[in-house]
Structures are given as structure tokens and as C-alpha cells.
Design a protein around this motif. Structure first.
Motif, PDB file in Angstrom:
ATOM      1  N   LEU A   6      73.682  37.740  -1.556  1.00 28.23           N
ATOM      2  CA  LEU A   6      72.289  38.038  -1.196  1.00 28.23           C
ATOM      3  C   LEU A   6      71.387  36.871  -1.539  1.00 28.23           C
ATOM      4  CD1 LEU A   6      71.560  41.750  -2.200  1.00 28.23           C
ATOM      5  CD2 LEU A   6      71.971  40.801   0.061  1.00 28.23           C
ATOM      6  N   ARG A   7      71.616  36.271  -2.708  1.00 27.59           N
ATOM      7  CA  ARG A   7      70.802  35.111  -3.098  1.00 27.59           C
ATOM      8  C   ARG A   7      70.993  33.970  -2.112  1.00 27.59           C
ATOM      9  NH1 ARG A   7      71.054  30.489  -5.034  1.00 27.59           N
ATOM     10  NH2 ARG A   7      73.247  30.511  -5.560  1.00 27.59           N
ATOM     11  N   VAL A   8      72.255  33.736  -1.719  1.00 27.27           N
ATOM     12  CA  VAL A   8      72.539  32.663  -0.763  1.00 27.27           C
ATOM     13  C   VAL A   8      71.837  32.942   0.566  1.00 27.27           C
ATOM     14  CG1 VAL A   8      74.365  31.544   0.598  1.00 27.27           C
ATOM     15  CG2 VAL A   8      74.721  31.982  -1.836  1.00 27.27           C
ATOM     16  N   ILE A   9      71.955  34.167   1.055  1.00 27.25           N
ATOM     17  CA  ILE A   9      71.319  34.521   2.333  1.00 27.25           C
ATOM     18  C   ILE A   9      69.809  34.318   2.244  1.00 27.25           C
ATOM     19  CG2 ILE A   9      70.777  36.418   3.917  1.00 27.25           C
ATOM     20  CD1 ILE A   9      73.643  37.518   3.250  1.00 27.25           C
ATOM     21  N   ARG A  10      69.204  34.824   1.177  1.00 28.64           N
ATOM     22  CA  ARG A  10      67.741  34.690   1.037  1.00 28.64           C
ATOM     23  C   ARG A  10      67.331  33.224   0.891  1.00 28.64           C
ATOM     24  NH1 ARG A  10      68.006  39.935  -2.337  1.00 28.64           N
ATOM     25  NH2 ARG A  10      67.160  41.475  -0.883  1.00 28.64           N
ATOM     26  N   ASP A  11      68.102  32.452   0.111  1.00 30.38           N
ATOM     27  CA  ASP A  11      67.798  31.016  -0.033  1.00 30.38           C
ATOM     28  C   ASP A  11      67.903  30.300   1.310  1.00 30.38           C
ATOM     29  OD1 ASP A  11      67.376  31.308  -2.738  1.00 30.38           O
ATOM     30  OD2 ASP A  11      69.215  30.263  -3.360  1.00 30.38           O
ATOM     31  N   GLU A  12      68.959  30.646   2.071  1.00 30.91           N
ATOM     32  CA  GLU A  12      69.128  30.001   3.376  1.00 30.91           C
ATOM     33  C   GLU A  12      68.008  30.401   4.325  1.00 30.91           C
ATOM     34  OE1 GLU A  12      73.195  30.707   4.593  1.00 30.91           O
ATOM     35  OE2 GLU A  12      73.962  29.344   3.062  1.00 30.91           O
ATOM     36  N   HIS A  13      67.579  31.650   4.256  1.00 27.06           N
ATOM     37  CA  HIS A  13      66.443  32.074   5.070  1.00 27.06           C
ATOM     38  C   HIS A  13      65.187  31.292   4.685  1.00 27.06           C
ATOM     39  CE1 HIS A  13      68.019  36.332   6.361  1.00 27.06           C
ATOM     40  NE2 HIS A  13      68.722  35.343   6.875  1.00 27.06           N
ATOM     41  N   ALA A  14      64.968  31.114   3.388  1.00 31.54           N
ATOM     42  CA  ALA A  14      63.782  30.368   2.936  1.00 31.54           C
ATOM     43  C   ALA A  14      63.844  28.913   3.413  1.00 31.54           C
ATOM     44  CB  ALA A  14      63.668  30.428   1.410  1.00 31.54           C
ATOM     45  N   SER A  15      65.022  28.312   3.329  1.00 31.57           N
ATOM     46  CA  SER A  15      65.195  26.931   3.803  1.00 31.57           C
ATOM     47  C   SER A  15      64.941  26.835   5.298  1.00 31.57           C
ATOM     48  CB  SER A  15      66.626  26.442   3.522  1.00 31.57           C
ATOM     49  OG  SER A  15      66.874  26.399   2.147  1.00 31.57           O
ATOM     50  N   LEU A  16      65.480  27.792   6.016  1.00 30.85           N
ATOM     51  CA  LEU A  16      65.324  27.787   7.471  1.00 30.85           C
ATOM     52  C   LEU A  16      63.868  28.019   7.870  1.00 30.85           C
ATOM     53  CD1 LEU A  16      66.810  27.395  10.036  1.00 30.85           C
ATOM     54  CD2 LEU A  16      67.484  29.779   9.981  1.00 30.85           C
ATOM     55  N   ALA A  17      63.202  28.943   7.182  1.00 30.48           N
ATOM     56  CA  ALA A  17      61.780  29.186   7.464  1.00 30.48           C
ATOM     57  C   ALA A  17      60.971  27.914   7.204  1.00 30.48           C
ATOM     58  CB  ALA A  17      61.258  30.347   6.610  1.00 30.48           C
ATOM     59  N   ALA A  18      61.301  27.192   6.124  1.00 26.71           N
ATOM     60  CA  ALA A  18      60.604  25.933   5.825  1.00 26.71           C
ATOM     61  C   ALA A  18      60.840  24.904   6.933  1.00 26.71           C
ATOM     62  CB  ALA A  18      61.054  25.387   4.474  1.00 26.71           C
ATOM     63  N   MET A  19      62.082  24.829   7.425  1.00 30.03           N
ATOM     64  CA  MET A  19      62.379  23.888   8.507  1.00 30.03           C
ATOM     65  C   MET A  19      61.619  24.279   9.775  1.00 30.03           C
ATOM     66  SD  MET A  19      63.984  21.106   9.421  1.00 30.03           S
ATOM     67  CE  MET A  19      65.346  20.806   8.294  1.00 30.03           C
ATOM     68  N   LEU A  20      61.570  25.569  10.089  1.00 27.56           N
ATOM     69  CA  LEU A  20      60.856  26.035  11.279  1.00 27.56           C
ATOM     70  C   LEU A  20      59.355  25.747  11.163  1.00 27.56           C
ATOM     71  CD1 LEU A  20      62.713  29.432  11.764  1.00 27.56           C
ATOM     72  CD2 LEU A  20      62.895  27.438  13.278  1.00 27.56           C
ATOM     73  N   GLN A  21      58.788  25.966   9.972  1.00 28.82           N
ATOM     74  CA  GLN A  21      57.365  25.675   9.769  1.00 28.82           C
ATOM     75  C   GLN A  21      57.103  24.172   9.891  1.00 28.82           C
ATOM     76  OE1 GLN A  21      55.365  28.039   9.858  1.00 28.82           O
ATOM     77  NE2 GLN A  21      56.438  29.829   9.103  1.00 28.82           N
ATOM     78  N   SER A  22      58.012  23.356   9.367  1.00 30.26           N
ATOM     79  CA  SER A  22      57.878  21.898   9.483  1.00 30.26           C
ATOM     80  C   SER A  22      57.961  21.459  10.935  1.00 30.26           C
ATOM     81  CB  SER A  22      58.969  21.194   8.663  1.00 30.26           C
ATOM     82  OG  SER A  22      58.814  21.486   7.298  1.00 30.26           O
ATOM     83  N   LEU A  23      58.860  22.079  11.668  1.00 35.43           N
ATOM     84  CA  LEU A  23      58.984  21.791  13.100  1.00 35.43           C
ATOM     85  C   LEU A  23      57.658  22.083  13.808  1.00 35.43           C
ATOM     86  CD1 LEU A  23      60.919  21.161  15.546  1.00 35.43           C
ATOM     87  CD2 LEU A  23      61.410  23.604  15.589  1.00 35.43           C
ATOM     88  N   MET A  24      57.065  23.236  13.506  1.00 35.05           N
ATOM     89  CA  MET A  24      55.784  23.585  14.127  1.00 35.05           C
ATOM     90  C   MET A  24      54.678  22.623  13.712  1.00 35.05           C
ATOM     91  SD  MET A  24      56.307  25.903  16.286  1.00 35.05           S
ATOM     92  CE  MET A  24      54.579  26.122  16.727  1.00 35.05           C
ATOM     93  N   GLN A  25      54.673  22.194  12.446  1.00 30.59           N
ATOM     94  CA  GLN A  25      53.679  21.214  11.999  1.00 30.59           C
ATOM     95  C   GLN A  25      53.808  19.920  12.786  1.00 30.59           C
ATOM     96  OE1 GLN A  25      54.322  21.367   7.545  1.00 30.59           O
ATOM     97  NE2 GLN A  25      52.160  20.800   7.600  1.00 30.59           N
TER      98      GLN A  25
END
Length: 198
Positions: A6-25
Motif C-alpha cells: 500500500l505504501r508503494v502504491i501510494r508513493d508511486e501515485h504521489a510521484s506520478l501526480a507530481a510528474m503530471l502536475q509538472s507536465l501541466m506546468q
């Protein structure tokens, strides 16, 4: 029992969300906001970001959810089947959608600004789609997993997810190939996304 998966999944989601937000920026910033001829760098960074999104989640994260997590949750919590069906459809669409984004980005880069709006519209839809996908997993599937799965289930899930080496997660040893990709993004993307100039 420690639910490392669960920690890995949540961490990966957080990393991916950060990458998606950076992409939008990056997209909002545009290819050459200062008029300094940085558009080649802009397209290079966006290509690297899309490649990461295609390569890591599609090949490492999603298959483990589809093959290991979802079937276990469906077995113990059949009422989650509608959500699981939606998530599986998302997984099947994800790779095609990111490839379409790569195509649209190349069209913009090679054919010019007449192709910009198509990319911007699709990248916005894609980011919204992906964020909603992760929200559904975290609000329906993960709580049900936490509540209902057995120790044997967690042992199998923890072992499987422990092998994920997300380049954006500093808590695990990183795969050197992904590390190179992540370093390229960070060093070339301009602030505030990365450390590059511009």
C-alpha cells in the motif's frame, strides 16, 4: 501486518501526480516564454516526461495492480467490481492514450503551432483522467484491501510491489535506467519544474 504494498502504491501515485502536475506546468509555460530559443529543450523535456509516464506506470505499476491487487480485492469485496472494471478499462486505455499524446506532441514540434491546441486539449484530458483513476483506487480499492485482505494476500502483494524501483521515490533503490531518465528531466526542465535554466 505491515502493508508495504500500500505504501508503494501510494508513493508511486504521489510521484506520478507530481510528474503530471509538472507536465501541466510545462505546457502552461509554453515552449519559449522568454524568447530565448528554448523550444527544442521544451519538447525534449515533455518527451522525457511522457516516456516516463508510459514506461514506469504502464509496465511496472499497472500490471501488478491488475494481476495481483484487483483480483484479491474482488474476491473478498465483490461490491468493488464496478470500480475494478473501470480501473481495468483505464489501464487498457492508458498506454494508447499516452502514445497518442506523444504523437500529438511530435505533430506540434514538427508541424508547428497549428497543432499546439490539439496537444494541449488532450494532455489536459489525460491528466484529469489519470488523477481520477488514482483517486478511485485510493478511495475505493485500497481501503477495502486494507480492511479485508489476509496476511497471505499481503505477503504476496508486499513481495511483488517491493521490486518496483520508481525513479521518483527516494525511499527505494532506483533502477539506473530510470534514474538517468529522471535526472535528464530534472536537469533540463526549467524552474520551478526542474533545475534547468530558462
Amino acid at each position: 501486518m505491515n502493508h508495504e504494498a500500500l505504501r508503494v502504491i501510494r508513493d508511486e501515485h504521489a510521484s506520478l501526480a507530481a510528474m503530471l502536475q509538472s507536465l501541466m506546468q510545462m505546457v502552461r509555460r509554453g515552449p519559449d516564454p522568454d524568447g530565448t530559443g528554448q523550444s527544442e529543450l521544451f519538447f525534449d523535456v515533455l518527451r522525457a516526461m511522457l516516456f516516463y509516464i508510459d514506461e514506469f506506470p504502464e509496465k511496472h505499476h499497472h500490471p501488478k495492480e491488475s494481476d495481483l491487487l484487483f483480483p484479491r480485492v474482488a474476491r473478498v469485496a465483490p461490491h468493488t467490481m464496478a470500480a475494478i472494471d473501470q480501473l481495468e478499462r483505464d489501464h487498457m486505455q492508458g498506454e494508447l492514450r499516452v502514445r497518442e499524446l506523444m504523437h500529438l506532441l511530435m505533430a506540434w514540434e514538427l508541424l508547428g503551432d497549428t497543432r499546439r491546441q490539439a496537444f494541449e486539449d488532450e494532455v489536459t484530458r489525460y491528466v484529469d483522467f489519470y488523477l481520477e483513476h488514482m483517486r478511485l483506487e485510493e478511495s475505493v480499492i485500497l481501503p477495502e484491501a486494507e480492511k479485508s485482505l489476509t496476511d497471505a494476500d499481503w505477503h504476496a502483494l508486499n513481495a511483488a510491489f517491493a521490486t518496483n524501483q520508481d525513479p521518483l521515490n527516494s525511499r527505494v533503490p532506483r533502477d539506473p535506467q530510470f534514474d538517468r531518465l529522471f535526472t535528464r528531466i530534472v536537469m533540463r526542465a526549467p524552474a520551478p519544474v526542474g533545475l534547468g535554466q530558462g
